[in-house]
Design a protein around this motif. Structure first.
Motif, short mmCIF file in Angstrom:
data_model
loop_
_atom_site.label_atom_id
_atom_site.label_comp_id
_atom_site.label_asym_id
_atom_site.label_seq_id
_atom_site.Cartn_x
_atom_site.Cartn_y
_atom_site.Cartn_z
N VAL A 1 -54.04 -43.69 48.52
CA VAL A 1 -54.61 -44.29 47.30
C VAL A 1 -56.03 -43.81 47.02
O VAL A 1 -56.43 -43.69 45.87
N VAL A 2 -56.78 -43.54 48.08
CA VAL A 2 -58.20 -43.21 47.87
C VAL A 2 -58.51 -41.74 48.14
O VAL A 2 -59.20 -41.09 47.36
N LEU A 3 -57.98 -41.19 49.23
CA LEU A 3 -58.41 -39.85 49.62
C LEU A 3 -57.63 -38.74 48.92
O LEU A 3 -58.23 -37.84 48.32
N VAL A 4 -56.29 -38.79 48.98
CA VAL A 4 -55.51 -37.69 48.41
C VAL A 4 -55.79 -37.49 46.91
O VAL A 4 -56.02 -36.36 46.48
N PRO A 5 -55.82 -38.57 46.12
CA PRO A 5 -56.09 -38.34 44.69
C PRO A 5 -57.44 -37.64 44.46
O PRO A 5 -57.57 -36.85 43.53
N GLN B 1 -75.17 -49.55 51.28
CA GLN B 1 -76.38 -49.05 50.63
C GLN B 1 -76.03 -48.11 49.47
O GLN B 1 -76.64 -48.16 48.41
N SER B 2 -75.01 -47.26 49.69
CA SER B 2 -74.69 -46.24 48.69
C SER B 2 -73.51 -46.64 47.78
O SER B 2 -72.81 -45.79 47.26
N PHE B 3 -73.29 -47.94 47.61
CA PHE B 3 -72.30 -48.51 46.69
C PHE B 3 -70.85 -48.18 47.08
O PHE B 3 -70.02 -49.06 47.19
N ASN B 4 -70.56 -46.86 47.19
CA ASN B 4 -69.22 -46.42 47.59
C ASN B 4 -68.10 -46.95 46.70
O ASN B 4 -67.04 -47.31 47.19
N LEU B 5 -68.34 -47.00 45.40
CA LEU B 5 -67.23 -47.32 44.50
C LEU B 5 -66.25 -46.15 44.52
O LEU B 5 -66.66 -45.00 44.72
N PHE B 6 -64.97 -46.45 44.34
CA PHE B 6 -63.97 -45.37 44.34
C PHE B 6 -64.19 -44.51 43.10
O PHE B 6 -64.02 -44.96 41.97
N ALA B 7 -64.55 -43.25 43.35
CA ALA B 7 -65.04 -42.40 42.27
C ALA B 7 -63.97 -42.05 41.24
O ALA B 7 -64.28 -41.74 40.10
N HIS B 8 -62.70 -42.12 41.65
CA HIS B 8 -61.62 -41.71 40.74
C HIS B 8 -61.01 -42.90 40.00
O HIS B 8 -60.01 -42.74 39.31
N LEU C 1 -62.92 -51.56 36.60
CA LEU C 1 -61.90 -52.61 36.72
C LEU C 1 -60.91 -52.29 37.84
O LEU C 1 -60.59 -53.15 38.66
N GLU C 2 -60.47 -51.03 37.90
CA GLU C 2 -59.51 -50.63 38.94
C GLU C 2 -60.11 -50.76 40.34
O GLU C 2 -59.42 -51.09 41.30
N ASN C 3 -61.41 -50.48 40.44
CA ASN C 3 -62.10 -50.65 41.72
C ASN C 3 -61.96 -52.07 42.23
O ASN C 3 -61.71 -52.29 43.41
N MET D 1 -66.10 -45.31 34.17
CA MET D 1 -66.03 -44.78 35.52
C MET D 1 -67.34 -45.13 36.24
O MET D 1 -68.39 -45.22 35.59
N PRO D 2 -67.30 -45.30 37.57
CA PRO D 2 -68.51 -45.69 38.29
C PRO D 2 -69.70 -44.78 38.00
O PRO D 2 -70.83 -45.27 37.86
N SER D 3 -69.45 -43.47 37.86
CA SER D 3 -70.58 -42.54 37.67
C SER D 3 -71.30 -42.76 36.34
O SER D 3 -72.41 -42.28 36.16
N GLN D 4 -70.67 -43.50 35.43
CA GLN D 4 -71.32 -43.77 34.14
C GLN D 4 -72.26 -44.97 34.20
O GLN D 4 -72.94 -45.26 33.23
#
Ligand SMILES: Nc1ncnc2c1ncn2[C@@H]1O[C@H](COP(=O)(O)OP(=O)(O)O)[C@@H](O)[C@H]1O
Ligand SMILES: [Mg+2]
Lengths: 214, 259
Positions: free
Chosen positions: A132-136, B101-108, B112-114, B150-153
């Motif tokens: 879900v997180v790495l491959v995509p 510290q570095s948020f680590n939101l799922f970049a893709h 909302l999906e996060n 997207m998180p980067s925005q």
């Protein structure tokens, strides 16, 4: 041109088998390679050791030697008989999978470790973190080098010539039996390989360009 | 075995322990980064973990949800010893929120999906319910209007608030924060601290590694001061800031408060 037209049967048969061997080997080495790649990044150290041993062993064995083992060694093991083409494909798959595993692993490792940590912290299991997180996210880092591995695989199918598997690399041997000019034959074989490789490289460039923009 | 009796903490009583750390040691090679750490975090308690850089604060914080393994000792959460890596540990982590510290939101994934990901993948919540839940939590941290970006925005402060919403959407028993404002531009620190202060008032149990002394003083029930892998001092904020007992703590306070 005559060399080609007079022996079209051989060329068609040879390249059809090459493409078949390539396609079958590509599919299975992708599957096996991803499994080995997952082992390589597993949290369990014994799983990682299995993956590492596999990769080191297979990557450091010359493909011709591996094929020889299967062509000459396998029939002596008393297992169900397999034809040379199948044995050559097995050798190609085992060999290529080690390269696929490394491409997969480095693609995954290119993703910032914080992504994995965040995923684990919300309670995703190891396989969910990967799928879900790495491959995509690793996809775009994996596909171009993966195509390079497949280009090498395509060329490696010719190593099977030594074991009387009829494929493109064996066309020249058959042609010399027919008394055809060897050099002209080889040039034609090389030309068709060139076209096939160019096709794969074009796909590769397309992906690279598409992902370079975003 | 009654754990409450085997773990002794001077001057602090375990009335309702949620996290128990018992003789926790951790080595990185030769480097002894956690030395016999003992403490208890009670339910509803806000603990601020402070100390100089390299003291082992992050390592300790990350050991609590086993993002970092320990070399010896025991860690219990809600009476359960931290299991080895696997499904059981994943289940336990789902109940422990963590903010990095570095948020680590799922970049893709979108904002909302996060926030929906955990509820859907881990809690098996229906998509439509997860969406409503996620929007509720995004609203709570004031970024519901960013849901489809997207998180980067987003700005750093917004991303960190989304990260808090993502953790809260799991309905955690405990929240771990590892320097949640250290990567932020100064003008965004307060928007994140405000969310954390509001959360503290709801009775959430929180362990926060922080350099924000103002936050520690205002929000914390207890300060744990660490240096060289050890807990050097544990006290209420009033005690700690007005009368630190050790020279190390005094030196540290002098440095940070002078800034
Ligand atoms: N992944 C790691 N590998 C090796 N040493 C580490 C690692 N992470 C932290 N350390 C070391 O452990 C000690 C404590 O680090 P850390 O917990 O990050 O301290 P703090 O958060 O208090 O600044 C430091 O000496 C640091 O260099
Ligand atoms: Mg730290």
């Amino acid at each position: 041109m005559d060399v080609l037209l007079n022996n079209l049967d051989l060329f068609v048969l040879g390249f059809a088998n090459t493409v078949l061997m390539f396609a079958v080997s590509a599919v299975f080495s992708l599957l096996l390679g991803v499994v080995i790649g997952v082992l390589r990044i597993s949290p369990s150290s014994s799983m990682r050791a299995v993956g590492t041993t596999y990769v080191n062993l297979l990557r450091n064995t010359p493909l011709a030697l591996l094929m020889m083992f299967f062509a000459l060694g396998y029939p002596k093991l008393g297992l169900p008989a397999l034809d040379y083409t199948t044995l050559a494909i097995i050798a190609l798959v085992l060999y290529t999978a080690s390269y696929v595993a490394e491409v997969f692993r480095s693609g995954i490792n290119s993703i910032h470790v914080g992504q994995t940590e965040a995923a684990r912290a919300i309670g995703l299991t190891f396989d969910q973190v990967i799928t879900v997180v790495l491959v995509p996210q690793a996809f775009r880092n994996v596909v171009p080098p993966l195509i390079s591995v497949f280009i090498a695989l395509l060329k490696n199918t010719t190593v099977a010539s030594g074991f009387s598997v009829m494929q493109a690399g064996a066309i020249s041997a058959n042609m010399s039996e027919r008394g055809e000019n060897l050099l002209a034959t080889l040039l034609w074989v090389a030309f068709f390989f060139f076209l096939l490789v160019m096709g794969l490289a074009a796909v590769q460039r397309k992906f690279e360009r598409k992902w370079a923009q975003s | 075995m009654d754990l409450n009796n085997t773990v002794s903490i001077p001057s602090l009583t375990a009335t309702n322990p949620l996290v128990i750390l018992n003789k926790v040691n951790k080595f990185y090679g030769e480097n002894h980064v956690l030395r016999d750490v003992n403490t208890i975090v009670n339910r509803g308690e806000i603990v601020a973990l402070i100390g100089p850089s390299g003291a082992g604060k992050s390592t300790l914080c990350r050991a609590i949800n086993r993002l970092e393994t320990i070399s010896s000792g025991d860690i219990f959460i809600d009476g359960v010893a931290l299991p080895d890596e696997g499904r059981e540990l994943a289940t336990l982590r789902a109940d422990v929120g963590m903010v990095f510290q570095s948020f680590n939101l799922f970049a893709h994934k979108t904002v909302l999906e996060n926030v929906m990901l955990g509820p859907v993948m881990v809690r098996r919540t229906k998509k439509s319910d997860a969406r409503a839940l996620a929007l509720e939590h995004l609203d709570r941290v004031g970024v519901a209007d960013q849901a489809d970006k997207m998180p980067s925005q987003l700005s750093g402060g917004q991303q960190q608030r989304v990260a808090i919403a993502r953790a809260l959407a799991m309905g955690p028993k405990l929240m771990l924060f590892d320097e949640p404002t250290s990567a932020l531009d100064p003008e965004m620190v307060s928007e994140v601290l405000d969310v954390m202060l509001a959360l503290a008032k709801t009775g959430m149990t929180m362990v926060t590694v922080t350099h924000e002394m103002g936050f520690a003083r205002e929000a914390a029930d207890r300060i744990i001061f660490m240096a060289d892998g050890q807990i050097v001092e544990e006290a209420t904020p009033t005690e700690f800031f007005s009368a630190p007992k050790t020279t190390r703590a005094r030196d540290f306070l002098q440095k940070v408060l002078a800034r």
